[in-house]
Design a protein around this motif. Structure first.
Motif, PDB file in Angstrom:
ATOM      1  N   HIS A  99      60.261  23.041  50.358  1.00 12.13           N
ATOM      2  CA  HIS A  99      58.962  22.587  49.831  1.00 12.13           C
ATOM      3  C   HIS A  99      58.319  21.558  50.734  1.00 12.13           C
ATOM      4  N   ASN A 111      58.861  16.998  51.230  1.00 11.85           N
ATOM      5  CA  ASN A 111      59.198  16.227  50.017  1.00 11.85           C
ATOM      6  C   ASN A 111      60.171  15.118  50.372  1.00 11.85           C
ATOM      7  N   ALA A 168      62.857  11.190  39.670  1.00 13.55           N
ATOM      8  CA  ALA A 168      61.464  11.504  40.022  1.00 13.55           C
ATOM      9  C   ALA A 168      61.420  12.740  40.918  1.00 13.55           C
ATOM     10  N   HIS A 169      62.573  13.165  41.403  1.00 17.96           N
ATOM     11  CA  HIS A 169      62.639  14.287  42.360  1.00 17.96           C
ATOM     12  C   HIS A 169      63.528  15.385  41.775  1.00 17.96           C
ATOM     13  N   LYS A 181      50.686   3.264  29.370  1.00 16.87           N
ATOM     14  CA  LYS A 181      51.093   2.618  30.627  1.00 16.87           C
ATOM     15  C   LYS A 181      52.234   1.628  30.419  1.00 16.87           C
ATOM     16  N   LEU A 230      56.489  12.555  31.147  1.00 14.91           N
ATOM     17  CA  LEU A 230      56.840  13.933  30.817  1.00 14.91           C
ATOM     18  C   LEU A 230      57.601  14.508  32.000  1.00 14.91           C
ATOM     19  N   GLY A 233      59.243  17.080  34.433  1.00 14.11           N
ATOM     20  CA  GLY A 233      58.838  18.458  34.720  1.00 14.11           C
ATOM     21  C   GLY A 233      57.330  18.605  34.805  1.00 14.11           C
ATOM     22  N   PHE A 234      56.630  17.452  34.671  1.00 20.49           N
ATOM     23  CA  PHE A 234      55.158  17.473  34.775  1.00 20.49           C
ATOM     24  C   PHE A 234      54.704  16.576  35.920  1.00 20.49           C
ATOM     25  N   HIS A 277      52.986  16.056  40.013  1.00 25.14           N
ATOM     26  CA  HIS A 277      53.510  16.337  41.353  1.00 25.14           C
ATOM     27  C   HIS A 277      52.749  15.509  42.373  1.00 25.14           C
ATOM     28  N   ARG A 278      53.449  15.122  43.453  1.00 24.25           N
ATOM     29  CA  ARG A 278      52.813  14.353  44.519  1.00 24.25           C
ATOM     30  C   ARG A 278      51.723  15.170  45.204  1.00 24.25           C
ATOM     31  N   LYS A 281      47.956  19.492  42.447  1.00 22.80           N
ATOM     32  CA  LYS A 281      47.003  19.033  41.431  1.00 22.80           C
ATOM     33  C   LYS A 281      46.485  20.274  40.721  1.00 22.80           C
ATOM     34  N   ARG A 286      55.639  27.812  41.541  1.00 22.17           N
ATOM     35  CA  ARG A 286      57.048  28.074  41.214  1.00 22.17           C
ATOM     36  C   ARG A 286      57.258  27.995  39.702  1.00 22.17           C
ATOM     37  N   LYS A 338      44.132  13.549  34.928  1.00 19.57           N
ATOM     38  CA  LYS A 338      45.124  13.158  35.948  1.00 19.57           C
ATOM     39  C   LYS A 338      45.621  14.368  36.737  1.00 19.57           C
ATOM     40  N   ASN A 340      55.722  21.457  36.756  1.00 18.65           N
ATOM     41  CA  ASN A 340      56.216  21.699  38.123  1.00 18.65           C
ATOM     42  C   ASN A 340      57.478  22.543  38.073  1.00 18.65           C
ATOM     43  N   ASP A 371      60.413  21.980  37.939  1.00 17.66           N
ATOM     44  CA  ASP A 371      61.546  21.548  37.112  1.00 17.66           C
ATOM     45  C   ASP A 371      61.321  21.738  35.622  1.00 17.66           C
ATOM     46  N   ARG A 429      68.270  24.002  48.017  1.00 13.55           N
ATOM     47  CA  ARG A 429      67.396  23.315  48.973  1.00 13.55           C
ATOM     48  C   ARG A 429      68.071  23.058  50.314  1.00 13.55           C
TER      49      ARG A 429
HETATM   50  C1  SDX Z   1      60.004  17.637  42.616  1.00 12.48           C
HETATM   51  O1  SDX Z   1      57.480  16.547  46.707  1.00 12.48           O
HETATM   52  C2  SDX Z   1      57.939  17.650  46.309  1.00 12.48           C
HETATM   53  O2  SDX Z   1      57.586  18.717  46.774  1.00 12.48           O
HETATM   54  C3  SDX Z   1      59.013  17.573  45.250  1.00 12.48           C
HETATM   55  C4  SDX Z   1      59.470  18.901  44.696  1.00 12.48           C
HETATM   56  C5  SDX Z   1      60.217  19.703  45.719  1.00 12.48           C
HETATM   57  O3  SDX Z   1      60.263  20.936  45.571  1.00 12.48           O
HETATM   58  O4  SDX Z   1      60.831  19.092  46.616  1.00 12.48           O
HETATM   59  O5  SDX Z   1      58.345  19.648  44.254  1.00 12.48           O
HETATM   60  C6  SDX Z   1      60.421  18.722  43.532  1.00 12.48           C
HETATM   61  O6  SDX Z   1      60.435  16.529  42.782  1.00 12.48           O
HETATM   62  C7  SDX Z   1      59.002  17.951  41.529  1.00 12.48           C
HETATM   63  C8  SDX Z   1      58.629  16.681  40.708  1.00 12.48           C
HETATM   64  C9  SDX Z   1      59.752  16.497  39.678  1.00 12.48           C
HETATM   65  N1  SDX Z   1      59.583  15.192  39.003  1.00 12.48           N
HETATM   66  C10 SDX Z   1      59.246  15.135  37.702  1.00 12.48           C
HETATM   67  O7  SDX Z   1      58.952  16.115  37.027  1.00 12.48           O
HETATM   68  C11 SDX Z   1      59.301  13.736  37.135  1.00 12.48           C
HETATM   69  C12 SDX Z   1      58.037  13.502  36.296  1.00 12.48           C
HETATM   70  N2  SDX Z   1      56.894  13.476  37.228  1.00 12.48           N
HETATM   71  C13 SDX Z   1      56.440  12.140  37.620  1.00 12.48           C
HETATM   72  O8  SDX Z   1      57.502  11.244  37.857  1.00 12.48           O
HETATM   73  C14 SDX Z   1      55.413  12.242  38.731  1.00 12.48           C
HETATM   74  O9  SDX Z   1      54.538  13.256  38.417  1.00 12.48           O
HETATM   75  C15 SDX Z   1      55.826  12.427  40.162  1.00 12.48           C
HETATM   76  C16 SDX Z   1      56.873  11.450  40.597  1.00 12.48           C
HETATM   77  C17 SDX Z   1      56.343  13.817  40.390  1.00 12.48           C
HETATM   78  C18 SDX Z   1      54.594  12.212  40.978  1.00 12.48           C
HETATM   79  O10 SDX Z   1      54.195  10.894  40.698  1.00 12.48           O
HETATM   80  P1  SDX Z   1      52.831  10.339  41.249  1.00 12.48           P
HETATM   81  O11 SDX Z   1      52.761  10.507  42.709  1.00 12.48           O
HETATM   82  O12 SDX Z   1      52.591   8.976  40.690  1.00 12.48           O
HETATM   83  O13 SDX Z   1      51.778  11.344  40.599  1.00 12.48           O
HETATM   84  P2  SDX Z   1      50.278  11.133  40.631  1.00 12.48           P
HETATM   85  O14 SDX Z   1      49.876  10.130  41.659  1.00 12.48           O
HETATM   86  O15 SDX Z   1      49.661  12.481  40.698  1.00 12.48           O
HETATM   87  O16 SDX Z   1      50.006  10.497  39.185  1.00 12.48           O
HETATM   88  C19 SDX Z   1      48.687  10.446  38.712  1.00 12.48           C
HETATM   89  C20 SDX Z   1      48.748   9.662  37.447  1.00 12.48           C
HETATM   90  C21 SDX Z   1      49.488   8.340  37.601  1.00 12.48           C
HETATM   91  O17 SDX Z   1      48.867   7.467  36.692  1.00 12.48           O
HETATM   92  P3  SDX Z   1      47.772   6.392  37.271  1.00 12.48           P
HETATM   93  O18 SDX Z   1      48.505   5.539  38.290  1.00 12.48           O
HETATM   94  O19 SDX Z   1      46.676   7.243  37.920  1.00 12.48           O
HETATM   95  O20 SDX Z   1      47.329   5.642  36.043  1.00 12.48           O
HETATM   96  O21 SDX Z   1      49.468  10.397  36.436  1.00 12.48           O
HETATM   97  C22 SDX Z   1      50.580   9.647  35.999  1.00 12.48           C
HETATM   98  C23 SDX Z   1      50.883   8.618  37.083  1.00 12.48           C
HETATM   99  O22 SDX Z   1      51.485   7.478  36.505  1.00 12.48           O
HETATM  100  N3  SDX Z   1      51.681  10.593  35.872  1.00 12.48           N
HETATM  101  C24 SDX Z   1      52.283  10.913  34.724  1.00 12.48           C
HETATM  102  C25 SDX Z   1      53.238  11.886  35.067  1.00 12.48           C
HETATM  103  N4  SDX Z   1      53.189  12.114  36.385  1.00 12.48           N
HETATM  104  C26 SDX Z   1      52.232  11.294  36.880  1.00 12.48           C
HETATM  105  N5  SDX Z   1      52.111  10.499  33.468  1.00 12.48           N
HETATM  106  C27 SDX Z   1      52.928  11.075  32.527  1.00 12.48           C
HETATM  107  N6  SDX Z   1      53.869  12.012  32.776  1.00 12.48           N
HETATM  108  C28 SDX Z   1      54.049  12.435  34.040  1.00 12.48           C
HETATM  109  N7  SDX Z   1      54.994  13.363  34.308  1.00 12.48           N
END
Ligand code: SDX
Length: 391
Positions: free
Chosen positions: A194, A197, A228-229, A259, A265, A267-268, A270-271, A274, A279, A320, A325, A327, A352
């Motif tokens: 991916h 990452n 987070a990953h 906040k 959440l 599984g919801f 992604h970096r 959008k 997948r 947002k 995602n 997961d 991976r």
């Molecule tokens: C993987 O990079 C990759 O490619 C990774 C991966 C791979 O194949 O290698 O795809 C695998 O790691 C997938 C991600 C799995 N992680 C999760 O499902 C954990 C839950 N997700 C969050 O922790 C979060 O979405 C991240 C860590 C994945 C991303 O975090 P970011 O970079 O902060 O996301 P963002 O900047 O898009 O967030 C926008 C806003 C933020 O709030 P504000 O600062 O704008 O107020 O949305 C919020 C975030 O706090 N937010 C969430 C959220 N994810 C982001 N709020 C609630 N639930 C969530 N899951």
């Protein structure tokens, strides 16, 4: 104040990272491996074909596939000393702790792989890692549950061999259904690579110093473990179990928006994506297929479907741009196959490994490759005199 640093994933003076392996369009929800869409690969290729193309740049011909499969099959056995290595762990050690240790320890068994200057030497260690990760992951599971290790078998497919090492016991053969074997192989494909990452960038940075491939992959395993990953699949299933029933979803949706509440959440979001993670779409379809074919009626799937429906229609998540995602559904399939939650991230690491090692090989093949050196924006004190204390 804490130092803030910008991560330079390419580790090159230009600060950019060039790669030909994977393309992601986060806004459109597009994922290509060597130009092939993840949807096509999940439908028409198997995991070893994807491994071949990630490592070599092109999909294999029939002959290349047969030779590659034969090579991988013949490297699935690990040195017998690895069995003793496990004896040092507590039985209840998290499987990722054991995997991180044993992968790094492979360095001590393959000294000839420590010279990584030639492409064929790098590919040899890449093949060994792709071949041995299923054996190591299955050993982590068997050690955890106190059952004897099961040796790999050369007459089984990559996915079937892994499942057999996981679930076979001396007393009885493990019956592998086509549906489960296909689902396992597809899960490997959906997790294969991916782009840059966190864990892949970790492997690239470790590899940029010339560290041996096993140590670099151990670093990738360590980074992937975070919730987070890669740890998100385990965290997601735990979250669905905590929610427990559809009527409790609104309470958790509100918590995810708060906040002041650390709850996210799992599984919801992604970096990069959008939009829908492509997948997740394939995983959701596979989830329905596997549960139907196995005649498993898992209430957690109902909770996941309703949670997805509510979140996708909620203004906060829409604003947002938060979507399911990779997961979000994987854990439900893995649970239906009989894999315990604490093994989910090990499955992710297994799959991976080919992505990590393909990026490692690509980076070391690039002319003029330099050691990584993330830069920082210094926000600390300016120079000041130091006063000695009476000690
Ligand atoms: C993987 O990079 C990759 O490619 C990774 C991966 C791979 O194949 O290698 O795809 C695998 O790691 C997938 C991600 C799995 N992680 C999760 O499902 C954990 C839950 N997700 C969050 O922790 C979060 O979405 C991240 C860590 C994945 C991303 O975090 P970011 O970079 O902060 O996301 P963002 O900047 O898009 O967030 C926008 C806003 C933020 O709030 P504000 O600062 O704008 O107020 O949305 C919020 C975030 O706090 N937010 C969430 C959220 N994810 C982001 N709020 C609630 N639930 C969530 N899951």
């Amino acid at each position: 104040g804490a130092g803030y640093f910008t991560f330079d994933p390419g580790f090159m003076a230009t600060g950019s990272c060039e790669s030909q392996i994977t393309f992601i369009d986060g806004d459109k929800g597009v994922l290509l491996h060597r130009g092939y869409s993840i949807e096509d690969l999940a439908r028409d290729a198997d995991y070893l074909e994807v491994c071949y193309m990630l490592l070599h740049g092109e999909a294999p011909t029939t002959e290349q596939y047969a030779e590659f499969k034969n090579t991988i099959t013949r490297h699935t056995l690990v040195h017998d000393q690895v069995n003793n290595f496990f004896r040092g762990f507590r039985r209840d050690a998290h499987p990722m702790a054991m995997l991180c240790g044993t992968v790094g320890a492979l360095s001590s068994f393959y000294h000839d792989d420590l010279d990584i200057s030639e492409a064929d030497q790098r590919l040899r260690s890449a093949y060994r890692l792709v071949a041995k990760m299923p054996t190591l992951v299955a050993m982590c599971y068997k050690y955890n549950i106190g059952q004897p290790f099961v040796y790999p078998r050369n007459d089984l497919s990559y996915a079937a061999n892994f499942l057999n090492m996981m679930f076979s016991v001396p007393a009885e053969k493990y019956q592998i259904s086509d549906a489960v074997e296909r689902a396992m192989d597809r899960i490997f494909t959906l997790h294969a690579d991916h782009e840059q990452n966190a864990s892949t960038s970790t492997v690239r940075l470790a590899g940029s110093s010339g560290a041996n491939p096993y140590a670099c992959i151990a670093a990738g395993v360590a980074s992937l473990w975070g919730p987070a990953h890669g740890g998100a699949n385990e965290a997601c299933l735990n979250m669905l179990e905590e929610i427990g029933s559809v009527d409790r979803i609104p309470e958790f949706i509100e918590r995810a928006k708060d906040k002041n509440d650390p709850f996210r959440l799992m599984g919801f979001g992604h970096r990069v994506y959008k939009n829908y993670d492509p997948r997740a779409t394939v995983m959701r379809e596979s989830c329905h297929e596997v549960l139907a074919e196995l005649k498993v009626n898992d209430p957690l799937l109902d909770v996941a479907m309703e949670l997805e429906r509510i979140a996708l229609n909620d203004p906060y998540f829409k604003e947002k741009k938060l979507f399911p995602n990779v997961d979000f559904y994987s854990g439900i399939i893995l649970k239906a196959i009989g894999i315990p939650t604490n093994m989910f991230t090990c499955i992710f690491a297994l799959a991976r490994t080919v992505g990590w090692i393909s990026h490692w090989h690509e980076m070391l093949s690039q002319p003029g490759q330099k050691i990584g050196r993330p830069r920082q924006l210094y926000t600390g004190h300016t120079q000041r005199p130091f006063s000695k204390i009476n000690k």
